[in-house]
Enzyme design. Structure first.
Site, PDB file in Angstrom:
ATOM      1  CG  ASN A   9      -1.763   1.215   1.374  1.00 59.64           C
ATOM      2  OD1 ASN A   9      -1.818   2.044   0.453  1.00 59.64           O
ATOM      3  ND2 ASN A   9      -2.447   1.349   2.503  1.00 59.64           N
ATOM      4  CD1 TRP A  10       3.241   1.008  -3.135  1.00 66.66           C
ATOM      5  CD2 TRP A  10       3.550   2.462  -4.815  1.00 66.66           C
ATOM      6  NE1 TRP A  10       3.995   0.383  -4.097  1.00 66.66           N
ATOM      7  CE2 TRP A  10       4.200   1.241  -5.140  1.00 66.66           C
ATOM      8  CE3 TRP A  10       3.608   3.514  -5.726  1.00 66.66           C
ATOM      9  CZ2 TRP A  10       4.897   1.066  -6.347  1.00 66.66           C
ATOM     10  CZ3 TRP A  10       4.296   3.336  -6.925  1.00 66.66           C
ATOM     11  CH2 TRP A  10       4.931   2.131  -7.221  1.00 66.66           C
ATOM     12  CE  LYS A  11      -0.223   3.307   4.825  1.00 67.56           C
ATOM     13  NZ  LYS A  11      -0.038   3.429   6.253  1.00 67.56           N
ATOM     14  CG  HIS A  95      -5.818   2.060   5.680  1.00 67.72           C
ATOM     15  ND1 HIS A  95      -5.301   3.014   6.510  1.00 67.72           N
ATOM     16  CD2 HIS A  95      -4.819   1.172   5.440  1.00 67.72           C
ATOM     17  CE1 HIS A  95      -4.028   2.727   6.750  1.00 67.72           C
ATOM     18  NE2 HIS A  95      -3.713   1.622   6.115  1.00 67.72           N
ATOM     19  CD  GLU A 167      -3.313  -2.138   7.741  1.00 71.42           C
ATOM     20  OE1 GLU A 167      -2.260  -2.385   7.167  1.00 71.42           O
ATOM     21  OE2 GLU A 167      -3.935  -1.067   7.571  1.00 71.42           O
ATOM     22  CB  SER A 212       5.597  -1.341  11.970  1.00 74.68           C
ATOM     23  OG  SER A 212       5.176  -0.005  12.194  1.00 74.68           O
ATOM     24  N   GLY A 233       2.937  -0.997   4.327  1.00 76.05           N
ATOM     25  CA  GLY A 233       2.952   0.431   3.988  1.00 76.05           C
ATOM     26  C   GLY A 233       4.358   0.872   3.599  1.00 76.05           C
ATOM     27  N   GLY A 234       5.029   1.540   4.521  1.00 75.44           N
ATOM     28  CA  GLY A 234       6.342   2.142   4.239  1.00 75.44           C
ATOM     29  C   GLY A 234       7.334   1.206   3.566  1.00 75.44           C
TER      30      GLY A 234
HETATM   31  P1  13P Z   1       3.184   0.686   7.666  1.00 78.74           P
HETATM   32  O1  13P Z   1       3.664  -0.630   7.115  1.00 78.74           O
HETATM   33  O2  13P Z   1       3.912   1.858   7.093  1.00 78.74           O
HETATM   34  O3  13P Z   1       3.157   0.679   9.158  1.00 78.74           O
HETATM   35  O4  13P Z   1       1.666   0.867   7.189  1.00 78.74           O
HETATM   36  C1  13P Z   1       0.789  -0.189   7.369  1.00 78.74           C
HETATM   37  C2  13P Z   1      -0.447   0.117   6.634  1.00 78.74           C
HETATM   38  O5  13P Z   1      -1.189   1.014   7.015  1.00 78.74           O
HETATM   39  C3  13P Z   1      -0.721  -0.663   5.416  1.00 78.74           C
HETATM   40  O6  13P Z   1      -2.020  -0.414   4.962  1.00 78.74           O
END
Ligand code: 13P
Length: 259
Positions: A9-11, A95, A167, A212, A233-234
């Site tokens: 998920n690149w956000k 989300h 999550e 994370s 995410g990150g």
């Molecule tokens: P992170 O992996 O950056 O903590 O984000 C998790 C997330 O929200 C994936 O949708």
């Protein structure tokens, strides 16, 4: 048997150069990896471009959001049938960042779930508790209530060919993942909760962990029996790091698989 699924998920990150460079690198990294399903979720504006670069690959496309309408006077929105039209397979809903910053309610998220299923696409339903709820031992109650809106509206069969992503809010973008045993406990609760409605559906549903996840903690998370991959995410923004997480999922040995 469930195949793990890793979604990046690149956000709100990326640009058109990143889309092509990332996909080229990821395809190289994963060329010989089997046993794990993979998808990337770049921002909406790059989905079509990503699809082009994914041609001939088994890496799927995931959208980060969808509207509850199919078409009409809804300025700025994107519908599930448009996402289907450009080749998306999964759509993330519920989300925490949308629940929180856009005030999306459980009921609204259940509407999105329904519209995605109507189009034959796969919802990735995010659920999870806040830090305060966690500290007040409300994790299970919160997860149950977030599942209930879908169960009450559509029944357990709605989770056939759907994904749940657990999550915990306190683990998102904090660098502080839930420990594998903590996460497994909640994943087992989620699966057992669905068993109360339909055991076959509960047994096949993919339950991802998110919060994370990185190349260092992925392997241990994925050895847990009810953790079927991750919503990342990150750590999904660099192809080599994301690929390392996918490889950890592909190689993970579940306790019951070794006997
Ligand atoms: P992170 O992996 O950056 O903590 O984000 C998790 C997330 O929200 C994936 O949708």
């Amino acid at each position: 048997m469930r195949h793990p699924l890793i979604i990046g998920n690149w956000k709100l990150h990326g640009n058109k150069h990143m889309v092509s460079n990332f996909i080229t690198a990821l395809r190289n990294e994963l060329s010989s990896v089997i046993g794990c399903d993979v998808a990337i979720a770049p921002p909406m504006i790059y989905l079509d471009r990503a699809k082009y670069h994914l041609t001939g690959s088994s890496i799927a496309l995931c959208a980060q959001n969808v509207d509850t309408h199919v078409s009409g006077a809804f300025t700025g929105e994107i519908s599930a049938n448009m996402l289907k039209d450009i080749g998306a397979k999964y759509i993330i809903i519920g989300h925490f960042e949308r629940r929180s910053y856009h005030k999306e309610s459980n009921e609204y998220i259940a509407e999105k779930f329904a519209i995605i299923k109507n189009e034959g696409l796969i919802p990735v339903l995010c659920i999870g508790e806040s830090k305060a709820e966690n500290e007040a031992y409300q994790t299970e109650a919160v997860c149950a209530s977030q599942l209930d809106v879908v169960l009450n509206r559509m029944g357990a069969k709605a989770f056939e060919n759907a994904i749940i992503a657990y999550e915990p809010l306190w683990a998102i973008s904090t660098g502080k993942s839930a420990n594998p045993f903590q996460a497994q406990r909640v994943h087992k609760f989620i699966r057992d909760y669905l068993v109360l409605h339909d055991d076959a559906v509960a047994e096949q549903v993919i339950i991802q962990y998110g919060g994370s996840v990185n190349a260092g903690n992925a392997a241990e998370l994925f050895t847990q029996p009810d953790i079927d991959g991750a919503l990342v995410g990150g750590a999904s923004l660099k192809a080599d790091v994301f690929a390392a997480i996918v490889k950890a999922a592909a190689q993970a040995k579940k306790p019951d698989a070794s006997s």
